[in-house]
Design an enzyme around this catalytic site. Sequence first.
Site, PDB file in Angstrom:
ATOM      1  N   ARG A  73       0.842  -1.193   0.000  1.00 29.74           N
ATOM      2  CA  ARG A  73       0.000   0.000   0.000  1.00 29.74           C
ATOM      3  C   ARG A  73       0.877   1.243   0.000  1.00 29.74           C
ATOM      4  O   ARG A  73       2.085   1.169   0.179  1.00 29.74           O
ATOM      5  CB  ARG A  73      -0.887   0.026   1.254  1.00 29.74           C
ATOM      6  N   ARG A  76       4.031   4.705   4.881  1.00 37.56           N
ATOM      7  CA  ARG A  76       5.280   4.290   5.494  1.00 37.56           C
ATOM      8  C   ARG A  76       5.029   3.139   6.453  1.00 37.56           C
ATOM      9  O   ARG A  76       4.249   2.248   6.152  1.00 37.56           O
ATOM     10  CB  ARG A  76       5.932   5.516   6.121  1.00 37.56           C
ATOM     11  N   TYR A  77       5.682   3.129   7.622  1.00 35.80           N
ATOM     12  CA  TYR A  77       5.479   2.027   8.560  1.00 35.80           C
ATOM     13  C   TYR A  77       4.221   2.246   9.400  1.00 35.80           C
ATOM     14  O   TYR A  77       3.937   3.362   9.843  1.00 35.80           O
ATOM     15  CB  TYR A  77       6.674   1.893   9.500  1.00 35.80           C
ATOM     16  N   THR A  78       3.489   1.158   9.604  1.00 30.19           N
ATOM     17  CA  THR A  78       2.303   1.177  10.461  1.00 30.19           C
ATOM     18  C   THR A  78       2.342  -0.050  11.363  1.00 30.19           C
ATOM     19  O   THR A  78       2.856  -1.104  10.962  1.00 30.19           O
ATOM     20  CB  THR A  78       1.014   1.172   9.621  1.00 30.19           C
ATOM     21  N   TYR A  79       1.794   0.096  12.548  1.00 32.99           N
ATOM     22  CA  TYR A  79       1.641  -1.042  13.467  1.00 32.99           C
ATOM     23  C   TYR A  79       0.205  -1.521  13.445  1.00 32.99           C
ATOM     24  O   TYR A  79      -0.742  -0.715  13.439  1.00 32.99           O
ATOM     25  CB  TYR A  79       2.010  -0.627  14.898  1.00 32.99           C
ATOM     26  N   ALA A 145      -5.305   5.292  11.179  1.00 34.21           N
ATOM     27  CA  ALA A 145      -4.424   5.385  10.014  1.00 34.21           C
ATOM     28  C   ALA A 145      -5.196   5.011   8.755  1.00 34.21           C
ATOM     29  O   ALA A 145      -6.127   4.187   8.798  1.00 34.21           O
ATOM     30  CB  ALA A 145      -3.218   4.468  10.187  1.00 34.21           C
ATOM     31  N   GLY A 147      -4.450   3.786   4.711  1.00 33.73           N
ATOM     32  CA  GLY A 147      -3.488   3.334   3.708  1.00 33.73           C
ATOM     33  C   GLY A 147      -4.238   2.674   2.570  1.00 33.73           C
ATOM     34  O   GLY A 147      -4.999   1.726   2.795  1.00 33.73           O
ATOM     35  N   GLY A 158      -7.083  -0.077   3.492  1.00 27.48           N
ATOM     36  CA  GLY A 158      -8.169   0.724   4.048  1.00 27.48           C
ATOM     37  C   GLY A 158      -7.757   1.525   5.263  1.00 27.48           C
ATOM     38  O   GLY A 158      -6.944   2.435   5.163  1.00 27.48           O
ATOM     39  N   CYS A 176       3.754   6.028  10.515  1.00 30.51           N
ATOM     40  CA  CYS A 176       3.449   6.787   9.299  1.00 30.51           C
ATOM     41  C   CYS A 176       4.435   7.927   9.063  1.00 30.51           C
ATOM     42  O   CYS A 176       4.113   8.905   8.368  1.00 30.51           O
ATOM     43  CB  CYS A 176       2.018   7.318   9.335  1.00 30.51           C
TER      44      CYS A 176
END
Length: 221
Positions: A73, A76-79, A145, A147, A158, A176
């Site tokens: 997607r 950047r980085y997401t948890y 968030a 994405g 989503g 993010c």
Amino acid sequence: MQGPDGIEWRVSPGLTDYAEALSAMEARAAAIAAGEASELIWLLEHPPVYTAGTSADPAELIDPRFPVVPAGRGGRYTYHGPGQRIGYLMLDLNRRGRDVRCFVHGVEGWVIAALARIGITAFRAPGRIGIWTHDASGQEAKIGAIGIRVRRWVTLHGFSVNLAPNLSDFGGIVPCGIAEYPVTSAQALGITCDHATFDAALAFTATAFLTSLTCDAEIEA
């Protein structure tokens, strides 16, 4: 089950492996594009994982204490982890207006409206990705968030909303790419909301979200 406008509405119990969900989502989106499947809104929850968007900066992966999975997607980085509601949206923009900006704006508005149903005032922040609110100290903080990926004008990925995750788990990344603002949750704001309650809020506001996608302008995917 059947959701609004003929869309399948699926809720998966327990924890769904991220890689398995990604594979299933991509297969479903391809089937929608081929006219072989209906659109899908899929609500689920993942075990702890860090996902890397196409703009992920390795310097923002501070402590990879959980698996790190390329997501495909944008962003950047997401948890993702327990206590977080994930919504994957496989919708056909060929029939809803080929406008990606309008779609993202609509998803933001949908999540904001659902949060309002559980007593949280959330908002967009110009120049910052995601869904924002004010934490207990009055500081702006991220509670959700967004994405999105679009392939053959069918959407993938989503949103995620923090209901009651362990917020310390976000500490392994710069969420993010935004380090200046904290992450919060419904629980941290003193609001108890289980997944079923939030799902009901999403269902209540879904029709308005789908109606919002009938935008006039078009941009390239």
